[in-house]
Design a protein around this motif. Structure first.
Motif, PDB file in Angstrom:
ATOM      1  N   ARG A  76       0.922  -1.122   0.031  1.00  0.00           N
ATOM      2  CA  ARG A  76      -0.080  -0.038   0.113  1.00  0.00           C
ATOM      3  C   ARG A  76       0.815   1.235  -0.028  1.00  0.00           C
ATOM      4  O   ARG A  76       0.642   2.248  -0.655  1.00  0.00           O
ATOM      5  CB  ARG A  76      -1.009   0.137   1.372  1.00  0.00           C
ATOM      6  CG  ARG A  76      -1.792  -1.161   1.111  1.00  0.00           C
ATOM      7  CD  ARG A  76      -2.976  -0.765   2.536  1.00  0.00           C
ATOM      8  NE  ARG A  76      -3.736  -2.001   2.526  1.00  0.00           N
ATOM      9  CZ  ARG A  76      -4.749  -1.688   3.740  1.00  0.00           C
ATOM     10  NH1 ARG A  76      -4.843  -0.861   4.673  1.00  0.00           N
ATOM     11  NH2 ARG A  76      -5.560  -2.766   3.683  1.00  0.00           N
ATOM     12  N   VAL A  77       1.860   1.222   0.902  1.00  0.00           N
ATOM     13  CA  VAL A  77       2.700   2.436   0.986  1.00  0.00           C
ATOM     14  C   VAL A  77       3.551   2.576  -0.444  1.00  0.00           C
ATOM     15  O   VAL A  77       3.287   3.838  -0.775  1.00  0.00           O
ATOM     16  CB  VAL A  77       3.951   2.357   2.255  1.00  0.00           C
ATOM     17  CG1 VAL A  77       4.695   3.515   2.011  1.00  0.00           C
ATOM     18  CG2 VAL A  77       3.077   2.376   3.274  1.00  0.00           C
ATOM     19  N   THR A  78       3.870   1.493  -0.813  1.00  0.00           N
ATOM     20  CA  THR A  78       4.639   1.591  -2.096  1.00  0.00           C
ATOM     21  C   THR A  78       3.497   2.351  -3.230  1.00  0.00           C
ATOM     22  O   THR A  78       4.012   3.182  -3.940  1.00  0.00           O
ATOM     23  CB  THR A  78       4.985   0.162  -2.449  1.00  0.00           C
ATOM     24  OG1 THR A  78       5.971  -0.015  -1.618  1.00  0.00           O
ATOM     25  CG2 THR A  78       5.799   0.539  -3.976  1.00  0.00           C
ATOM     26  N   ALA A  79       2.428   1.746  -3.141  1.00  0.00           N
ATOM     27  CA  ALA A  79       1.453   2.182  -4.216  1.00  0.00           C
ATOM     28  C   ALA A  79       1.193   3.665  -4.104  1.00  0.00           C
ATOM     29  O   ALA A  79       1.070   4.402  -5.146  1.00  0.00           O
ATOM     30  CB  ALA A  79       0.244   1.297  -4.182  1.00  0.00           C
ATOM     31  N   TRP A  80       0.744   3.865  -2.983  1.00  0.00           N
ATOM     32  CA  TRP A  80       0.466   5.436  -2.801  1.00  0.00           C
ATOM     33  C   TRP A  80       1.641   6.382  -2.889  1.00  0.00           C
ATOM     34  O   TRP A  80       1.281   7.528  -3.523  1.00  0.00           O
ATOM     35  CB  TRP A  80       0.194   5.591  -1.244  1.00  0.00           C
ATOM     36  CG  TRP A  80      -1.315   4.940  -0.763  1.00  0.00           C
ATOM     37  CD1 TRP A  80      -2.008   4.419  -1.514  1.00  0.00           C
ATOM     38  CD2 TRP A  80      -1.425   4.515   0.793  1.00  0.00           C
ATOM     39  NE1 TRP A  80      -2.907   3.602  -0.653  1.00  0.00           N
ATOM     40  CE2 TRP A  80      -2.491   3.641   0.596  1.00  0.00           C
ATOM     41  CE3 TRP A  80      -0.865   4.711   1.768  1.00  0.00           C
ATOM     42  CZ2 TRP A  80      -3.322   2.907   1.544  1.00  0.00           C
ATOM     43  CZ3 TRP A  80      -1.403   4.069   3.256  1.00  0.00           C
ATOM     44  CH2 TRP A  80      -2.540   3.308   3.045  1.00  0.00           C
ATOM     45  N   LEU A  81       2.828   6.002  -2.773  1.00  0.00           N
ATOM     46  CA  LEU A  81       3.961   6.813  -3.164  1.00  0.00           C
ATOM     47  C   LEU A  81       3.952   7.050  -4.663  1.00  0.00           C
ATOM     48  O   LEU A  81       4.278   8.082  -5.498  1.00  0.00           O
ATOM     49  CB  LEU A  81       5.393   6.250  -2.700  1.00  0.00           C
ATOM     50  CG  LEU A  81       5.489   6.325  -1.048  1.00  0.00           C
ATOM     51  CD1 LEU A  81       6.607   5.505  -0.689  1.00  0.00           C
ATOM     52  CD2 LEU A  81       5.693   7.937  -0.632  1.00  0.00           C
ATOM     53  N   VAL A  82       4.030   5.823  -5.397  1.00  0.00           N
ATOM     54  CA  VAL A  82       3.969   5.992  -6.769  1.00  0.00           C
ATOM     55  C   VAL A  82       2.868   6.687  -7.360  1.00  0.00           C
ATOM     56  O   VAL A  82       3.048   7.507  -8.435  1.00  0.00           O
ATOM     57  CB  VAL A  82       3.746   4.550  -7.624  1.00  0.00           C
ATOM     58  CG1 VAL A  82       3.793   4.486  -8.842  1.00  0.00           C
ATOM     59  CG2 VAL A  82       5.093   3.543  -6.968  1.00  0.00           C
ATOM     60  N   ILE A  83       1.574   6.548  -6.970  1.00  0.00           N
ATOM     61  CA  ILE A  83       0.475   7.456  -7.344  1.00  0.00           C
ATOM     62  C   ILE A  83       0.869   8.821  -7.128  1.00  0.00           C
ATOM     63  O   ILE A  83       0.551   9.657  -7.802  1.00  0.00           O
ATOM     64  CB  ILE A  83      -0.763   6.985  -6.651  1.00  0.00           C
ATOM     65  CG1 ILE A  83      -1.232   5.453  -7.399  1.00  0.00           C
ATOM     66  CG2 ILE A  83      -2.049   7.971  -6.929  1.00  0.00           C
ATOM     67  CD1 ILE A  83      -2.269   4.791  -6.468  1.00  0.00           C
ATOM     68  N   SER A  84       1.279   9.034  -5.807  1.00  0.00           N
ATOM     69  CA  SER A  84       1.534  10.615  -5.495  1.00  0.00           C
ATOM     70  C   SER A  84       2.579  11.006  -6.480  1.00  0.00           C
ATOM     71  O   SER A  84       2.589  12.223  -6.903  1.00  0.00           O
ATOM     72  CB  SER A  84       1.833  10.400  -3.908  1.00  0.00           C
ATOM     73  OG  SER A  84       1.100   9.948  -3.201  1.00  0.00           O
TER      74      SER A  84
END
Length: 559
Positions: A76-84
């Motif tokens: 989740r943290v990885t995905a949120w960082l990539v999306i951000s």
């Protein structure tokens, strides 16, 4: 970098729920099996075709070292960082002021959540599409700067993780580029260009990026191409019909979308049209181009609607159109239209020279975002159920299906833990149809559940046949598998090589109330050790003939 981290935190606070989220138990279980074939070795879904190969390869290895729950949080943290990262790049093309993303991006998420048409989201749990969307946003930012080699690279990464999102994004960008060129609306593009383009970079670097793009495209398209390599066309069409009009109708069949979804989406479209018209006198060049991409995505929606109408109007075309609708025609517009609506709204607000109006608008947005963050946190602490548990259903005891409550969920997890600790690793279970977390908590194979549908045609047909056999009879709808005679239950267990049966205890109580207690060995909870929401029986073919001969005559409405 601080801006990206701050945005990731805000987005995470908006959407987080206790794991597993709706699709995490689905995709992370398959990712775990990808790296450990001995885990749930005979599970139909876990062993099915690996369409999202790159996602399983890059995230599944974590499951070898940490739990599925820890993998979910890391993902989740990885995905949120990539999306951000992607959103910050995209927003700066329209509004270069720092930290504007903290106002704009959360509004993208909120409008997408409440005004989508076909159930598409882009910030939530970890899965292949979450990573893909981050790279799509980054690709759009590079496209606005006419940096084509990075556009293709980022879209290749998106396609590698999720081929449908990458493919439709590539097509939409191509359509928008053609429209911009034909209409000559890019005269102001030079304002967007900077020294970040690859045109002045070494040829070797461009070759490296091109080579990586090919590899990433291959990792996405090759598994999709081999999805139904040896399947007959007729089988593919039957499987597509099952996917489009039954299991995934809420994503793929426009005529089965809810009226409230149509209302919300059309209201959002109307807002986009009005704001776009209001911004025409002094059009933002980047936003003008981005509108074309969203318009191309809407063209895909219109095509999908037309295909749905054809399928429901002409029965003979139903299977053929289903094999086309299975490509998720509505996926792109659900995300890109909220993006352009919010961007158009902020550009329109910026046209006002009254500082107080602009400040009031910004404060209002901050209050809205803060309210939803607080509301999400309160919901999670007041009702600490995972996203899967909130979606999964359980009988309330009076024949009416209701949301799984907290105590039932705790009992479900206790049951699964007991199974994981006390049954062989290669055991196969018949589980309640509406749950989706058995593999997550028990680490055991199951015959089928409603969520874990394979993606290959043969797997879809097998999955659907299992659901129909196990859960779709008249008595089964009311009483689960205990709505069948015991010898019929054992016959199904033999057919699917199942060793154990999990049923809701209320169905066991009903059986006992009509004088027909299950003949199978109850292994959990042990006799005399209290009750649980769920009961586990050990199935055995050795007692098949005995239970058949000893079966009583039960009331006529039993079967």
């Amino acid at each position: 970098m601080l801006e990206i981290i701050a945005l990731a935190i805000v987005l995470g606070l908006l959407v987080w729920v206790p794991p597993p989220d709706v699709n995490e138990a689905h995709y992370l279980a398959k990712a775990k099996h990808f790296w450990n074939r001995l885990w749930c070795p005979t599970d139909l879904f876990a062993g099915s075709h690996e369409t999202h190969w790159l996602f399983y390869a890059t995230f599944g290895w974590l499951t070898r070292f940490v739990s599925l729950e820890a993998t979910a949080w890391i993902g989740r943290v990885t995905a949120w960082l990539v999306i951000s990262w992607g959103l910050v790049k995209l927003i700066r093309c329209v509004d270069p002021r720092p930290w504007q993303c903290l106002l704009l991006a959360p509004m993208f998420v909120l409008i997408n959540r409440y005004a989508h048409l076909a159930g598409e989201w882009f910030v939530g749990g970890v899965e292949a599409k979450a990573i893909a969307w981050g790279f799509v946003f980054a690709a759009l930012a590079r496209w606005l700067r006419r940096d084509w080699i990075l556009v293709l690279f980022y879209l290749s990464v998106a396609s590698g993780f999720h081929v449908v999102i990458g493919m439709w994004s590539l097509i939409s960008v191509g359509m928008a580029s053609l429209a911009v060129r034909i209409l000559n609306t890019n005269n102001a593009d030079n304002d967007l260009l900077n020294n970040e383009t690859l045109a002045d970079r070494p040829f070797s670097r461009r070759c490296l990026i091109a080579g990586l793009s090919v590899v990433l495209l291959t990792s996405g398209f090759l598994p999709a191409m081999y999805l139904n390599q040896n399947a007959p066309v007729e089988l593919i069409r039957i499987a597509s019909e099952c996917q489009v009009f039954l299991r995934l109708a809420h994503h793929q069949d426009a005529l089965q979308f809810g009226a409230h979804r149509w209302t919300a989406f059309l209201a959002m479209l109307s807002m986009w049209i009005v704001l776009n018209w209001a911004n025409r006198p002094d059009r933002n060049p980047a936003l003008a181009k981005l509108n074309w991409v969203a318009l191309a995505a809407m063209a895909l929606d219109v095509t999908g609607i037309a295909l749905s109408v054809i399928a429901h109007t002409f029965t003979s075309m139903r299977q053929f159109t289903a094999s086309i609708l299975v490509l998720y025609w509505f996926r792109l517009a659900d995300v890109l239209v909220p993006v352009v609506v919010v961007l158009n709204g902020f550009v329109w607000i910026g046209k006002f020279r009254t500082t107080s109006f602009i400040k009031t608008s910004q404060v209002t947005v901050v209050l809205v975002i803060t309210t939803f963050i607080v509301w999400n946190a309160w919901s999670n602490f007041a009702e600490p159920l995972s996203g899967c548990a909130r979606q999964a259903l359980i009988g309330s005891g009076n024949g009416i299906v209701s949301s799984r409550d907290f105590e039932a969920e705790r009992n479900w997890q206790r049951t699964c833990k007991w199974i994981g600790d006390n049954t062989p690793a290669n055991s196969v279970f018949v589980t309640p149809a509406n749950q989706q977390t058995f593999k997550w908590y028990a680490n055991r194979s199951e015959v089928a559940n409603w969520k874990d549908m394979p993606q290959d045609a043969a797997g879809v047909i097998d999955w659907n046949e299992r659901l129909q056999s196990l859960y779709s009879g008249i008595s089964q709808n009311d009483y689960g598998l205990l709505g069948l005679y015991d010898h019929e239950i054992q016959a199904l267990a033999n057919r699917y090589k199942a060793d154990y049966l999990i049923v809701e205890t209320r169905f066991v109580d009903w059986r006992e109330s009509i004088g027909y207690s299950p003949a199978f060995e109850q292994v959990y909870p042990e006799k005399g050790h209290g009750k649980s929401t769920f009961t586990v029986f050990k199935l055995s073919d050795a007692i098949n003939e005995r239970i058949k001969q000893a079966e009583p005559v039960v009331p006529g409405d039993f079967h």
